[in-house]
Design a protein around this motif. Structure first.
Motif, PDB file in Angstrom:
ATOM      1  N   HIS A 337       0.817  -1.207   0.000  1.00 23.67           N
ATOM      2  CA  HIS A 337       0.000   0.000   0.000  1.00 23.67           C
ATOM      3  C   HIS A 337       0.858   1.268   0.000  1.00 23.67           C
ATOM      4  O   HIS A 337       0.466   2.285  -0.575  1.00 23.67           O
ATOM      5  CB  HIS A 337      -0.919   0.003   1.227  1.00 23.67           C
ATOM      6  CG  HIS A 337      -1.842  -1.176   1.277  1.00 23.67           C
ATOM      7  ND1 HIS A 337      -1.459  -2.378   1.825  1.00 23.67           N
ATOM      8  CD2 HIS A 337      -3.104  -1.339   0.833  1.00 23.67           C
ATOM      9  CE1 HIS A 337      -2.468  -3.237   1.731  1.00 23.67           C
ATOM     10  NE2 HIS A 337      -3.473  -2.621   1.133  1.00 23.67           N
ATOM     11  N   GLU A 338       2.001   1.214   0.662  1.00 24.61           N
ATOM     12  CA  GLU A 338       2.913   2.357   0.713  1.00 24.61           C
ATOM     13  C   GLU A 338       4.340   1.873   0.513  1.00 24.61           C
ATOM     14  O   GLU A 338       4.715   0.812   1.012  1.00 24.61           O
ATOM     15  CB  GLU A 338       2.836   3.077   2.062  1.00 24.61           C
ATOM     16  CG  GLU A 338       1.511   3.694   2.410  1.00 24.61           C
ATOM     17  CD  GLU A 338       1.555   4.304   3.803  1.00 24.61           C
ATOM     18  OE1 GLU A 338       2.210   5.354   3.965  1.00 24.61           O
ATOM     19  OE2 GLU A 338       0.956   3.730   4.719  1.00 24.61           O
ATOM     20  N   ARG A 387      13.462  14.717  -4.190  1.00 24.81           N
ATOM     21  CA  ARG A 387      12.201  15.207  -4.757  1.00 24.81           C
ATOM     22  C   ARG A 387      11.341  14.043  -5.256  1.00 24.81           C
ATOM     23  O   ARG A 387      10.112  14.058  -5.091  1.00 24.81           O
ATOM     24  CB  ARG A 387      12.490  16.203  -5.883  1.00 24.81           C
ATOM     25  CG  ARG A 387      13.128  17.498  -5.396  1.00 24.81           C
ATOM     26  CD  ARG A 387      13.178  18.543  -6.480  1.00 24.81           C
ATOM     27  NE  ARG A 387      14.163  18.257  -7.505  1.00 24.81           N
ATOM     28  CZ  ARG A 387      15.437  18.641  -7.458  1.00 24.81           C
ATOM     29  NH1 ARG A 387      15.906  19.312  -6.408  1.00 24.81           N
ATOM     30  NH2 ARG A 387      16.256  18.365  -8.453  1.00 24.81           N
ATOM     31  N   PHE A 388      11.986  13.070  -5.869  1.00 27.38           N
ATOM     32  CA  PHE A 388      11.293  11.859  -6.296  1.00 27.38           C
ATOM     33  C   PHE A 388      10.536  11.244  -5.118  1.00 27.38           C
ATOM     34  O   PHE A 388       9.357  10.892  -5.224  1.00 27.38           O
ATOM     35  CB  PHE A 388      12.334  10.880  -6.853  1.00 27.38           C
ATOM     36  CG  PHE A 388      11.843   9.489  -7.149  1.00 27.38           C
ATOM     37  CD1 PHE A 388      11.481   9.136  -8.433  1.00 27.38           C
ATOM     38  CD2 PHE A 388      11.774   8.526  -6.153  1.00 27.38           C
ATOM     39  CE1 PHE A 388      11.060   7.840  -8.727  1.00 27.38           C
ATOM     40  CE2 PHE A 388      11.349   7.244  -6.423  1.00 27.38           C
ATOM     41  CZ  PHE A 388      10.982   6.900  -7.726  1.00 27.38           C
ATOM     42  N   ALA A 389      11.230  11.125  -3.970  1.00 24.86           N
ATOM     43  CA  ALA A 389      10.613  10.526  -2.778  1.00 24.86           C
ATOM     44  C   ALA A 389       9.448  11.375  -2.282  1.00 24.86           C
ATOM     45  O   ALA A 389       8.406  10.836  -1.877  1.00 24.86           O
ATOM     46  CB  ALA A 389      11.660  10.361  -1.679  1.00 24.86           C
ATOM     47  N   ARG A 390       9.615  12.675  -2.290  1.00 22.91           N
ATOM     48  CA  ARG A 390       8.555  13.567  -1.807  1.00 22.91           C
ATOM     49  C   ARG A 390       7.311  13.494  -2.693  1.00 22.91           C
ATOM     50  O   ARG A 390       6.189  13.366  -2.213  1.00 22.91           O
ATOM     51  CB  ARG A 390       9.090  14.999  -1.742  1.00 22.91           C
ATOM     52  CG  ARG A 390       8.027  16.055  -1.463  1.00 22.91           C
ATOM     53  CD  ARG A 390       7.301  15.819  -0.161  1.00 22.91           C
ATOM     54  NE  ARG A 390       6.217  16.769   0.015  1.00 22.91           N
ATOM     55  CZ  ARG A 390       5.225  16.634   0.868  1.00 22.91           C
ATOM     56  NH1 ARG A 390       5.157  15.560   1.647  1.00 22.91           N
ATOM     57  NH2 ARG A 390       4.283  17.540   0.975  1.00 22.91           N
ATOM     58  N   TYR A 391       7.512  13.555  -4.002  1.00 22.87           N
ATOM     59  CA  TYR A 391       6.363  13.505  -4.910  1.00 22.87           C
ATOM     60  C   TYR A 391       5.694  12.131  -4.888  1.00 22.87           C
ATOM     61  O   TYR A 391       4.476  12.030  -5.049  1.00 22.87           O
ATOM     62  CB  TYR A 391       6.798  13.871  -6.330  1.00 22.87           C
ATOM     63  CG  TYR A 391       7.297  15.291  -6.485  1.00 22.87           C
ATOM     64  CD1 TYR A 391       6.718  16.339  -5.772  1.00 22.87           C
ATOM     65  CD2 TYR A 391       8.350  15.598  -7.346  1.00 22.87           C
ATOM     66  CE1 TYR A 391       7.169  17.642  -5.917  1.00 22.87           C
ATOM     67  CE2 TYR A 391       8.807  16.897  -7.503  1.00 22.87           C
ATOM     68  CZ  TYR A 391       8.214  17.914  -6.781  1.00 22.87           C
ATOM     69  OH  TYR A 391       8.658  19.215  -6.917  1.00 22.87           O
ATOM     70  N   TRP A 392       6.493  11.100  -4.712  1.00 25.06           N
ATOM     71  CA  TRP A 392       5.908   9.760  -4.579  1.00 25.06           C
ATOM     72  C   TRP A 392       5.001   9.703  -3.357  1.00 25.06           C
ATOM     73  O   TRP A 392       3.926   9.110  -3.390  1.00 25.06           O
ATOM     74  CB  TRP A 392       7.015   8.718  -4.491  1.00 25.06           C
ATOM     75  CG  TRP A 392       6.534   7.349  -4.121  1.00 25.06           C
ATOM     76  CD1 TRP A 392       6.780   6.674  -2.965  1.00 25.06           C
ATOM     77  CD2 TRP A 392       5.703   6.483  -4.918  1.00 25.06           C
ATOM     78  NE1 TRP A 392       6.168   5.443  -2.990  1.00 25.06           N
ATOM     79  CE2 TRP A 392       5.504   5.299  -4.165  1.00 25.06           C
ATOM     80  CE3 TRP A 392       5.116   6.595  -6.176  1.00 25.06           C
ATOM     81  CZ2 TRP A 392       4.733   4.237  -4.643  1.00 25.06           C
ATOM     82  CZ3 TRP A 392       4.351   5.535  -6.651  1.00 25.06           C
ATOM     83  CH2 TRP A 392       4.170   4.379  -5.889  1.00 25.06           C
ATOM     84  N   ASP A 393       5.421  10.320  -2.270  1.00 26.67           N
ATOM     85  CA  ASP A 393       4.574  10.379  -1.069  1.00 26.67           C
ATOM     86  C   ASP A 393       3.254  11.075  -1.372  1.00 26.67           C
ATOM     87  O   ASP A 393       2.187  10.627  -0.957  1.00 26.67           O
ATOM     88  CB  ASP A 393       5.296  11.136   0.048  1.00 26.67           C
ATOM     89  CG  ASP A 393       5.764  10.216   1.162  1.00 26.67           C
ATOM     90  OD1 ASP A 393       5.512   9.008   1.076  1.00 26.67           O
ATOM     91  OD2 ASP A 393       6.390  10.712   2.099  1.00 26.67           O
ATOM     92  N   LEU A 394       3.331  12.198  -2.072  1.00 27.28           N
ATOM     93  CA  LEU A 394       2.133  12.984  -2.370  1.00 27.28           C
ATOM     94  C   LEU A 394       1.153  12.235  -3.265  1.00 27.28           C
ATOM     95  O   LEU A 394      -0.069  12.362  -3.108  1.00 27.28           O
ATOM     96  CB  LEU A 394       2.516  14.295  -3.053  1.00 27.28           C
ATOM     97  CG  LEU A 394       3.051  15.428  -2.187  1.00 27.28           C
ATOM     98  CD1 LEU A 394       3.490  16.580  -3.074  1.00 27.28           C
ATOM     99  CD2 LEU A 394       1.996  15.896  -1.202  1.00 27.28           C
ATOM    100  N   ASN A 397       1.764   7.334  -2.396  1.00 28.61           N
ATOM    101  CA  ASN A 397       1.472   6.818  -1.053  1.00 28.61           C
ATOM    102  C   ASN A 397       0.232   7.412  -0.407  1.00 28.61           C
ATOM    103  O   ASN A 397      -0.253   6.886   0.590  1.00 28.61           O
ATOM    104  CB  ASN A 397       2.659   7.083  -0.111  1.00 28.61           C
ATOM    105  CG  ASN A 397       3.823   6.143  -0.374  1.00 28.61           C
ATOM    106  OD1 ASN A 397       3.654   5.068  -0.940  1.00 28.61           O
ATOM    107  ND2 ASN A 397       5.007   6.551   0.038  1.00 28.61           N
ATOM    108  N   SER A 398      -0.251   8.519  -0.934  1.00 27.01           N
ATOM    109  CA  SER A 398      -1.303   9.253  -0.232  1.00 27.01           C
ATOM    110  C   SER A 398      -2.658   8.567  -0.276  1.00 27.01           C
ATOM    111  O   SER A 398      -3.535   8.862   0.532  1.00 27.01           O
ATOM    112  CB  SER A 398      -1.444  10.658  -0.831  1.00 27.01           C
ATOM    113  OG  SER A 398      -1.926  10.582  -2.176  1.00 27.01           O
TER     114      SER A 398
END
Length: 505
Positions: A337-338, A387-394, A397-398
């Motif tokens: 899921h994440e 940035r890749f990790a941050r946008y993936w979270d948004l 993963n969201s």
């Protein structure tokens, strides 16, 4: 007024300090003269210092960690300016190693390294008796678990109503993964099971329904893990939520059978994959059977309703961009899921530092000590992957883009997401503070402009996701062609509460 104050700065209000409650539980004859006062890192240091001084303590014990060391340093400096004779005692992972170079250490009177459950109380007794130790550094050995007073009755009704409740059935870790401070442990030690379950029964009777286990190896002992799961299965209700860290390549059938009986929203597993590269695994002393890991993740996803949160680390020794990309794609194919993408950190004391010269590691000198560059990943590449990790979270993963995510990932999840990430940063210059309607519009533009997804397909998928988010605004790409029917379409209450619960953990 208390003689002794135990305090720390938590990252958020809904966190609670497990360590401070252990210290209070084991103060013995000094317990009545000791109190806990917790703050959060967003409070102003001057306000924290004022609140602490208002209680007029003689001794203050600070729990210091990577997320609060900068703020605590400011608070202690203020306290010492106003009351130079105030005795400051430091403890916690952040100051248990390499303390000599830390400004905070120079401000404090005493430092306890290691597990201070007994050592802090003994130090306070000596200070109150005017028999201070000669050395200002005290090295505490791990205490015998059967002699510890357990801390669970020190969770207040306020904690139970509004904060995470941390519990542990064991301490330590038998594995030696070099990026982790648990690599310094000799093994894992379990608490006596019946005693532990009695404490869990007490918490449950008081209304606790969210139990966050901090054990590093919950499923190491299948018999103990099975008993704990049985305990909660017998008390299963709609509010129960359990969070465990799971060893990915060890999942006996006895645990599988029990896990499969929990309904959606009741179980969350944090699963450290970190890397699928066998060479990298060997370099960091990580023993992991990749075939079994994949089998177990696939089984958990297909046969249980547990929420799966898997971790990967960017920048491990020997892992270049191509290797990380292959691992990310391999994990995406297993569909947890994440997927938490983290940048390597050099935690104080962690054995990962032995690779610094060979791999040319350069780390941020300030918390969180994240990797800046190496011989395999230059500074620009590391920033790009952050940035890749941050946008993936948004987006990934969201949970907001369930229908759209397959369009984003396609047949090369890492490659396509990296293209999207580069485009999004070039278009916005931001990694944070995206309003939801704007984020949907940016995803639409990124899909159609950067990834060449046909506009009609991108719009149809985003409409499905937008309707399920209950958003109040209307993205630009929908304003000329509004969604049929009334907007917003509210979320089903049970789905909404489930997502809030997962986000909270």
């Amino acid at each position: 007024m208390p003689t002794i104050l135990l305090t720390t700065l938590n990252a958020r209000y809904f966190h609670s300090s497990f360590g401070l409650r252990y210290l209070l539980a084991n103060m013995g004859d000094l317990q009545a003269r000791t109190t806990i006062q917790e703050f959060i890192i967003t409070q102003r240091p001057l306000d924290i210092a004022e609140a602490i001084l208002a209680t007029q303590p003689r001794i203050i014990g600070f729990g210091v960690y990577i997320w609060n060391v900068a703020e605590i340093t400011q608070v202690v400096a203020l306290l010492k300016q106003v009351r130079p004779n105030l005795i400051i005692v430091l403890g916690g992972l952040e100051v248990s190693y390499e303390w000599e170079e830390q400004p905070l250490f120079a401000l404090a009177d005493y430092l306890i390294t290691g597990q201070a459950d007994f050592a802090f109380a003994e130090l306070c007794r000596r200070l109150i008796a005017n028999e201070p130790p000669v050395e200002n550094i005290i090295h505490a050995d791990p205490p015998p678990l059967d002699q510890l007073v357990l801390p669970y009755h020190f969770y207040t009704d306020e904690d139970i109503a509004h904060r995470l409740i941390y519990v542990e059935a064991s301490r330590g870790c038998p594995f030696k993964c070099e990026f982790c401070l648990s690599a310094l442990d000799k093994t894992a030690w379990p608490f006596e099971l019946e005693r532990f379950l009695t404490e869990m029964e007490g918490l449950y009777e008081r209304g606790v329904r969210h139990f966050k286990f901090v054990d590093r190896t919950f499923n190491l002992n299948a018999k103990i893990g099975g008993r704990i799961l049985d305990f909660f299965l017998e008390r299963l209700d709609k509010q129960l939520f359990l969070h465990f860290e799971l060893i990915p390549d060890h999942l006996p059938d006895a645990l599988k059978e029990r896990i499969a009986r929990f309904p959606a929203g009741a179980l969350q597993f944090e699963i450290g994959i970190q890397t699928f590269n066998p060479t990298v695994q060997a370099l960091i002393s990580r023993k992991q059977d990749n075939r079994k890991t994949e089998e177990h993740l696939h089984w958990l996803r297909q046969h249980t309703q547990a929420h799966l949160h898997a971790d990967l680390i960017v920048g491990l020794p020997g892992e270049d961009m191509a290797s990380f990309a292959a691992g990310f794609n391999r994990l995406v194919a297993l569909d947890p899921h994440e997927i938490q993408v983290g940048i390597l950190k050099r935690l104080r004391g962690a054995p990962i530092s032995r690779h610094s010269a060979e791999f040319g590691y350069r780390y941020n000198p300030h918390p969180p000590y994240n990797l800046l560059c190496s011989r395999l990943l230059d500074f620009a590449t590391v920033r790009r992957l952050e940035r890749f990790a941050r946008y993936w979270d948004l987006i990934g993963n969201s949970g907001r883009f369930r229908h759209t995510r397959p369009l984003l990932l396609g047949d090369d999840p890492f490659g396509r997401l990296l293209i999207f990430s580069d485009w999004l940063f070039a278009a916005t210059g931001q990694t944070h503070q995206f309003a939801l309607d704007r984020l949907f519009d940016l995803v639409y533009r990124g899909l159609t402009v950067a990834l060449n997804v046909p506009e009609a397909i991108a719009r149809d998928r985003l409409v499905e996701d937008y309707k399920n988010n209950g958003a109040k605004g209307l993205p630009l790409f929908l304003q000329s062609q509004p969604i049929p029917g009334s907007l917003p379409i509210p979320q089903h209450p049970s789905l909404s509460s489930l997502k809030r619960r997962q986000a909270r953990h």
